[in-house]
Motif scaffolding. Structure first.
Motif, mmCIF file in Angstrom:
data_model
loop_
_atom_site.group_PDB
_atom_site.id
_atom_site.type_symbol
_atom_site.label_atom_id
_atom_site.label_comp_id
_atom_site.label_asym_id
_atom_site.label_seq_id
_atom_site.Cartn_x
_atom_site.Cartn_y
_atom_site.Cartn_z
ATOM 1 N N ASP A 92 111.179 53.333 109.843
ATOM 2 C CA ASP A 92 110.226 54.047 110.447
ATOM 3 C C ASP A 92 110.951 54.797 111.341
ATOM 4 O OD1 ASP A 92 108.135 52.855 109.302
ATOM 5 O OD2 ASP A 92 107.638 51.355 110.813
ATOM 6 N N ARG A 94 113.762 56.224 110.401
ATOM 7 C CA ARG A 94 114.452 57.333 109.670
ATOM 8 C C ARG A 94 115.894 56.948 109.404
ATOM 9 N NH1 ARG A 94 111.931 61.542 107.749
ATOM 10 N NH2 ARG A 94 113.791 62.725 107.518
ATOM 11 N N GLU A 95 116.159 55.617 109.905
ATOM 12 C CA GLU A 95 117.820 55.054 109.612
ATOM 13 C C GLU A 95 117.755 54.504 108.526
ATOM 14 O OE1 GLU A 95 119.689 53.688 113.207
ATOM 15 O OE2 GLU A 95 117.678 54.259 114.656
ATOM 16 N N TYR A 96 117.783 55.111 107.424
ATOM 17 C CA TYR A 96 117.643 54.594 105.967
ATOM 18 C C TYR A 96 118.961 53.597 105.721
ATOM 19 C CZ TYR A 96 113.924 57.939 105.730
ATOM 20 O OH TYR A 96 112.830 58.488 106.057
ATOM 21 N N SER A 164 117.708 57.582 101.430
ATOM 22 C CA SER A 164 119.230 57.862 102.152
ATOM 23 C C SER A 164 119.629 59.146 101.365
ATOM 24 C CB SER A 164 120.120 57.021 102.377
ATOM 25 O OG SER A 164 121.166 57.257 102.828
ATOM 26 N N LYS A 167 118.023 62.484 101.713
ATOM 27 C CA LYS A 167 118.341 63.228 102.994
ATOM 28 C C LYS A 167 119.435 63.470 102.823
ATOM 29 C CE LYS A 167 118.327 62.011 107.735
ATOM 30 N NZ LYS A 167 118.601 60.854 108.845
#
Length: 669
Positions: A92, A94-96, A164, A167
């Motif tokens: 959540d 966004r630290e994949y 990831s 991104k």
């Protein structure tokens, strides 16, 4: 279609489960879709006593995590709950990569990829052989094995790894339409994710090599999505179909299947392989609309679903797009206006609404929509497209390009932005940038007929007619009932001096326009006898017949063109096409001349095309020494006010010839 109370209760339970399970796996768009449908089912509001309230509270228990029905999976999920909560929190945020590393450390992933390398020593192709060979199966049982994880945790870790890569791909990409932006960046995590999934499926495969046992459908969905990104479309469809059989409420999986279907024949072929439920019913409607279909059956299907979900924004949007594809812009605008009143903060699909307002030249409404989108979220791709359309309507093309580029910076798969930016570059006479924009739109979605048509137009500007013809044919194949597509094909063939083929294409354009009978909005009307046609197309056909020396056919179509002023079909042609018939039950073509030339409500009136056709007929009459007809037509031309000088010269020539032949001067009336 109607559901009884028990069926509605089951549908609510299934949608509630879908919301929870999709949220657990961070599939937020699918969760939102299910939640919107859930809340669009009308709730009964009877008066409840205390016992009924107690029963209702038990029936609508609030749950945050949906327990698994498989005891082994449930035990694994209970054991991993703390790690799962950490991983989901990281996702959540966004630290994949950190999210994936909670369950699958990099050392594990690298070991699995390396252990499978020998079996895939040949260059990796985009064909169908991937993940199906015996070598792959044999290598999956090599030194590195998967840690024992629940399917929920494994999906979350691999999905985070996939995102990831997405991104990083966006970060590595150059500025949109910049000098180095050639659209070749790839997701470097696809290989890793696919290898882990292959290993998982092999571990759970039965002895006879059949399907995995105890699978929930989520990993099949992820594998299908990865295969689709690798252009392995047939195998991707296979896994996605398996996924919807195991869990049909994952709307994201249905959308992936839609993206892989490019023709109606493909849709009809895959439908028998799908589970027969209400979601597959919605999938058929949605995919048909993506393929620009519109007919009475589709409208009836939508009405049945709207009876169950009367306020569903998704279904109301489908209804609006159905009218849009049928060229009923007024109805489409009204549908979108209603959606906006019901869901004023919803930005989904408003780019379509802005396209409709742009075509209708409704500047005040488009200005309001642009202001609304900007106030809700100015950094959503849909908002940027709406604002770009507004600036385009003001002829501020540079500013429009700026907003379309901003939309693409936010989402490079935004189809509307690529196509509309191509249109703006055409207006700016930047053909190279226009071609690149259209090509990128086609890369995003090969079903986008507007991009194919735009490529044809751009190459036609460059006078590269062979290229233009190829792209026009692609557009016509996607929209076979759109006369504009076939008119472009015919005009291009005419410029290439292929008049016979051009005539066939233009006749197809006339027939195609009959598909849009605005009296019913759907389908071909019962009869096309005596209906209206576009005089420009009819004149073009006549001119092409004239250029190849077929004067009789040219004369017939010239007469048909002139007849469109009163809505008639001409004396020598017994068929026509309905284009815009707002009152199909009123009036008749057999009423004689009482309505006056060009004054009837059903005809086009005098146009430049009909005047040119009348001039050709007058000159033809002169060549055949039919001076009475030539004089009548020339006098009509004087009344039209279009070809007046030529008409007066023609009248003088008629009179001199008649005097030379000793004929009496014809009356003027």
């Amino acid at each position: 279609m109607s559901l009884n109370d028990r069926e509605k209760s089951q549908l609510r339970s299934a949608l509630q489960e879908a919301v929870i399970k999709c949220s657990e796996r961070c599939l937020y768009q699918s969760s939102k879709w299910a939640a919107e449908l859930l809340n669009s089912i009308p709730e009964p509001e009877p008066s409840l006593d205390d016992s009924q309230l107690s029963d209702a509270s038990n029936g609508y228990a609030s749950t945050v995590v949906a327990p698994s029905t498989d005891p082994e999976e449930a035990a694994l999920e209970a054991k991993e709950i703390n790690k799962y909560l950490l991983a989901k929190s990281l996702f959540d945020c966004r630290e994949y990569d950190r999210c994936a590393a909670v369950f699958l450390p990099d050392s594990t992933l690298v070991g699995m990829v390396i252990s499978k390398e020998p079996s895939n020593a040949t260059p990796k192709a985009k064909g169908k052989g991937k993940a199906t060979t015996g070598n792959t199966r044999a290598s999956s049982n090599s030194t590195q094995t998967l840690p024992k994880l629940s399917q929920r945790s494994l999906f979350l870790a691999l999905y985070a790894k996939y995102l990831s890569g997405e991104k990083r791909k966006d970060e590595d990409a150059e500025m949109v339409m910049g000098p180095q932006d050639i659209g070749t960046c790839i997701n470097k995590q696809l290989l890793t994710v696919s290898r882990v999934l292959e290993a998982w499926f092999e571990q759970r495969r039965t002895d006879d090599g059949e399907e995995a046992e105890g699978s929930q459908g989520w990993l099949e969905y992820l594998y299908g999505m990865v295969l689709a990104r690798e252009k392995n479309e047939e195998l991707a469809l296979y896994w996605l179909v398996r996924s919807v059989h195991l869990f049909p409420m994952n709307w994201g999986c249905w959308l992936e299947m839609t993206s892989l279907i490019s023709r109606v024949e493909d849709l009809n072929r895959i439908m028998p392989r799908l589970p027969q439920n209400i979601v597959s019913f919605m999938f058929h409607i949605h995919t048909s609309l993506e393929l620009y279909q519109h007919d009475a059956n589709l409208a009836n299907s939508l009405d049945q679903l709207l009876n169950i979900f009367p306020t569903s924004s998704f279904l109301l949007t489908c209804d609006a797009l159905l009218s849009y594809h049928a060229k009923d812009l007024v109805a489409a605008e009204q549908h979108f206006s209603r959606i906006l009143s019901l869901h004023p903060h919803r930005l989904d699909s408003l780019d379509h609404y802005s396209n409709i307002l742009y075509v209708m030249n409704s500047r005040p409404k488009l200005a309001f929509l642009a202001h609304l989108c900007s106030s809700v979220d100015k950094f959503r791709p849909e908002s940027c497209v709406v604002i770009g359309n507004y600036y385009s309507l003001l002829s501020l093309h540079e500013k429009a390009v700026q907003y379309f580029r901003r939309a693409l910076m936010l989402d490079r798969s935004c189809l509307s932005a690529w196509t509309l930016m191509g249109h703006e570059y055409v207006e700016l006479k930047n053909t190279h940038a226009a071609i690149e924009s259209y090509r990128r739109a086609v890369d995003v979605n090969r079903r986008d007929y507007r991009a194919w048509y735009g490529l044809g137009q751009t190459y036609e500007v460059l006078e590269m007619h062979a290229y233009a013809l190829w792209y026009y044919k692609k557009a016509a194949g996607l929209r076979p009932w759109d006369g504009k597509m076939w008119m472009a094909v015919g005009s291009c063939l005419q410029r290439m001096n292929r008049n016979q083929d051009g005539i066939k294409a233009l006749k197809r354009a006339l027939l195609a326009e009959s598909y849009y009978d605005t009296g019913s909005s759907f389908g071909i009307s019962g009869s096309i006898q005596g209906t209206h046609m576009d005089p420009e197309i009819v004149l073009q056909i006549a001119t092409m017949y004239d250029s190849i020396g077929e004067e009789e056919d040219a004369k017939a179509y010239m007469e048909m063109c002139v007849a469109q002023e009163d809505g008639g079909a001409g004396e020598s042609q017994g068929e026509g096409i309905t284009i815009h018939n707002d009152s199909p039950g009123e009036g008749s073509d057999d009423d004689g001349e009482g309505g006056g030339r060009g004054g009837g409500n059903d005809g086009t009136g005098v146009t430049a095309a009909t005047s040119k056709a009348r001039m050709w007929l007058a000159r033809y009459a002169m060549r055949t020494e039919d001076y009475t007809t030539a004089n009548r037509l020339a006098n009509e031309l004087c009344q039209d006010g279009v070809e007046v000088e030529e008409a007066k010269a023609l009248i003088r020539e008629v009179r001199s010839r008649m005097e030379a032949n000793g004929m009496s001067e014809p009356p003027l009336g």
